[in-house]
Design an enzyme around this catalytic site. Sequence first.
Site, PDB file in Angstrom:
ATOM      1  N   ASP A 229      -5.518  24.505  41.342  1.00 38.86           N
ATOM      2  CA  ASP A 229      -6.810  24.704  41.452  1.00 38.86           C
ATOM      3  C   ASP A 229      -6.612  25.787  41.219  1.00 38.86           C
ATOM      4  O   ASP A 229      -5.154  26.712  42.031  1.00 38.86           O
ATOM      5  CB  ASP A 229      -8.204  24.206  42.847  1.00 38.86           C
ATOM      6  CG  ASP A 229      -9.486  24.872  42.224  1.00 38.86           C
ATOM      7  OD1 ASP A 229      -9.433  25.621  41.440  1.00 38.86           O
ATOM      8  OD2 ASP A 229      -9.848  24.260  43.182  1.00 38.86           O
TER       9      ASP A 229
HETATM   10  C1  BGC Z   1     -12.351  25.638  41.277  1.00 37.56           C
HETATM   11  C2  BGC Z   1     -11.997  24.688  40.550  1.00 37.56           C
HETATM   12  C3  BGC Z   1     -12.584  25.672  39.242  1.00 37.56           C
HETATM   13  C4  BGC Z   1     -11.699  26.729  39.128  1.00 37.56           C
HETATM   14  C5  BGC Z   1     -11.757  27.390  37.094  1.00 37.56           C
HETATM   15  C6  BGC Z   1     -12.195  26.663  41.564  1.00 37.56           C
HETATM   16  O1  BGC Z   1     -12.495  27.604  42.427  1.00 37.56           O
HETATM   17  O2  BGC Z   1     -12.456  24.747  42.294  1.00 37.56           O
HETATM   18  O3  BGC Z   1     -13.414  23.775  40.438  1.00 37.56           O
HETATM   19  O4  BGC Z   1     -12.268  24.037  37.925  1.00 37.56           O
HETATM   20  O5  BGC Z   1     -12.031  27.624  40.153  1.00 37.56           O
HETATM   21  O6  BGC Z   1     -13.114  28.349  37.443  1.00 37.56           O
END
Ligand code: BGC
Length: 748
Positions: A229
Amino acid sequence: MDVQSILKQMTLEEKAGLCTGRDFWHTKDIERLGVPSVMMCDGPHGLRKQDGEGDHLGINESIKAVCFPTASALASSFDRDLLRSVGETLGNECQAENVSLLLGPGLNMKRSPLCGRNFEYFSEDPYLTAEMTTEFVKGLQSKNVGACLKHYAANDQETLRMTSDSVVDERTLREVYLACFEKPVREAKPYSVMCSYNQLNGEYLSENKRLLTDILRDEWGFDGFVVTDWGAVQDRVKGLLAGLDLDMPGIGDGNQKKIIQAVKDGILPEEKLDEAVLNMLKYIMRYSENRDTNAVFDREKDHAKAGDIAAECAVLLKNNGGLLPLNKSAKIIFIGEFAENPRYQGSGSSHINSAFVSNAADTVKGMNNVLYAKGYIAKSSEPDAALEKEAVDAARQADVAVIFAGLPNSYETEGVDRKHLDIPDNQNRLIEAVVKAQPNTVVVLHNGAPVTMPWIDRVPSVFEMYLGGDNVGKTTVSLLFGDVNPSGKLAESFPLRLADTPAYLFYPGGKTAEYREGIYVGYRYYDKREMDVLFPFGHGLSYTEFEYGGLKLSKTKINDNERLTVTVKVKNVGKVAGKEVVQLYVRDIESTEGRPIRELKDFAKVELQPGEEKVISFVLDKNAFAYYEPRLPGWYVESGMFGIDIGSSSRDIRLSSEVEVESTQEIPMIFTAHSTVGEIMQTEKGRMVMAGMQKHNQDSSHMSSEHLGEGSDEMVKAMMVEMPLKKAVSFGQMTEEQFESLIKALNE
Ligand code: BGC
């Protein structure tokens, strides 16, 4: 060039670079070897492609796109084909925009209705989540665009989401929080999996070898790449050793340098880095070799499709007296700011910049008999006396009032959990005032997760539209007037109050999030506790009625390697065409382990014309009867009787039957002085060895119960079953020598 020969020509620096993002959304290219940089975007229910400055919270602008209903709505469709076609449409959009990977779907479990991101997740049920995910991924990847299953795993809250430690026992982890990933990984072969920010039982997911390699790759056969993530890396080298391939967004070159140094120092074997590089190369080359340069992102067409999809997801929660569908010539008042400005998506990284948005108030503008009054200000929870009075007066003069209510944007967002389940006070107050003036009142809800409904006994009809995507306005009108017959079913329970919810005492926790409710999540909890709910899992009404009959099982007894075919007839006995979601639940009648009352194990959505009847068949295998047995370890069916319940919801079981299932597996046991007679008798070997002993026991028992009176047989039986073996020596039923030879025989 094939990936192996590219790998052979790569320098150590290039290898470390390929496992680190170039910027927020791109991988690095290696021009001299023909490896292009590819783009990935959020996700999950639309395309958030940022051409300008990137961010992971949905703050900066992204290109105009289409917002489809969010996951909690999509799951309410209970429609596998629909999910596949949502995936296909998004895949086509990605190809048109040269996006190689969509960061979704989100499949975390709805452990508590308070989770701020529940709108992005499918269900409280792992089976339904897995089914929805599998189809979505297959649809998306059929366009040669990758899916990214997120957030792996046990990432079910937003509070302290980057540090919190989810403490979960093995059975619960497997049965609930991993089961939703297992099937899609095995069957849909996603290009990637995103590891979550949090820790699991004391270890960050980004360094968790057991989850990233042992379970994901070795057990389930995952052959894609694992991405962090955004910003989830802790120790980059430890991560690579655990099976973490790509570090996003990869800002700065610190982690890359650490990889290079670790290889030079012999801490990270280069072959281990090569594995990650190969995973990356496979993905990049697969996408770039299958580019569809003819794909077109037709925003108008996809916006229309988003409306059709929303129609399949809407759940008619209540319809007393058949108030709905509305009579097209009745005098109707639409009330509430959401009729003009619908809430159709949540906040955070999934935020879509919609090219078009339809609303209910504009949709009925051509109809002279439908008026609109604002009623409340969506951003505030303070009542507005003038708006309220105008709405109540208009309601009094109309034949029917339709109030558009729900949760404001700030209530459902990434990074923040909800504190309560209520909609704002001004909306609750308005609903009470309107229904008092006009008993024929319908409430239409726009929210991504359950809310309380203090007015439910007074309001005859309620529609749950969820966050229905950017064409929800138009679709709501079609549903209200019966141009479309609602067919959605709740993919989650609506509790009566927050204090009733399974994780209430432990959610969200502090530094640790203790999953003490165990496997009893959602309806598994409410059923076991015999609690009333506002609306149960699987509930949803239609403008027609369905009759169930003719339940048949192919066999009355099977073993756990055999399949069971279940057939049932469903008939539309109403006056209009409609769709019914037929739900199959399995009940373990004779379990010695704690098991939910019933669990969803299959479902089918069938379309029926008035008077039409169809036969539906389900094929069940071991998965339908098994629970996760850590002592095995693995999925295990306990021999005994199982109930097969066919329902229109989890609490509206229409037909039931039973089947006997025999296990072909035995839980390995090591017997000690503390093993109880009951435990021993559960094993084949134990039964045999004990058979000889039993006679002796009967002859010499000091526990004759005849003189003890009523109920004493039960007491003696219970004492015997729970008696640790060694105690038989203490009570003189066995000599020390006999005990020693018994233990030896049992463990041989
Ligand atoms: C989120 C993800 C997301 C990623 C990119 C993170 O903060 O938890 O779900 O895909 O950011 O935007």
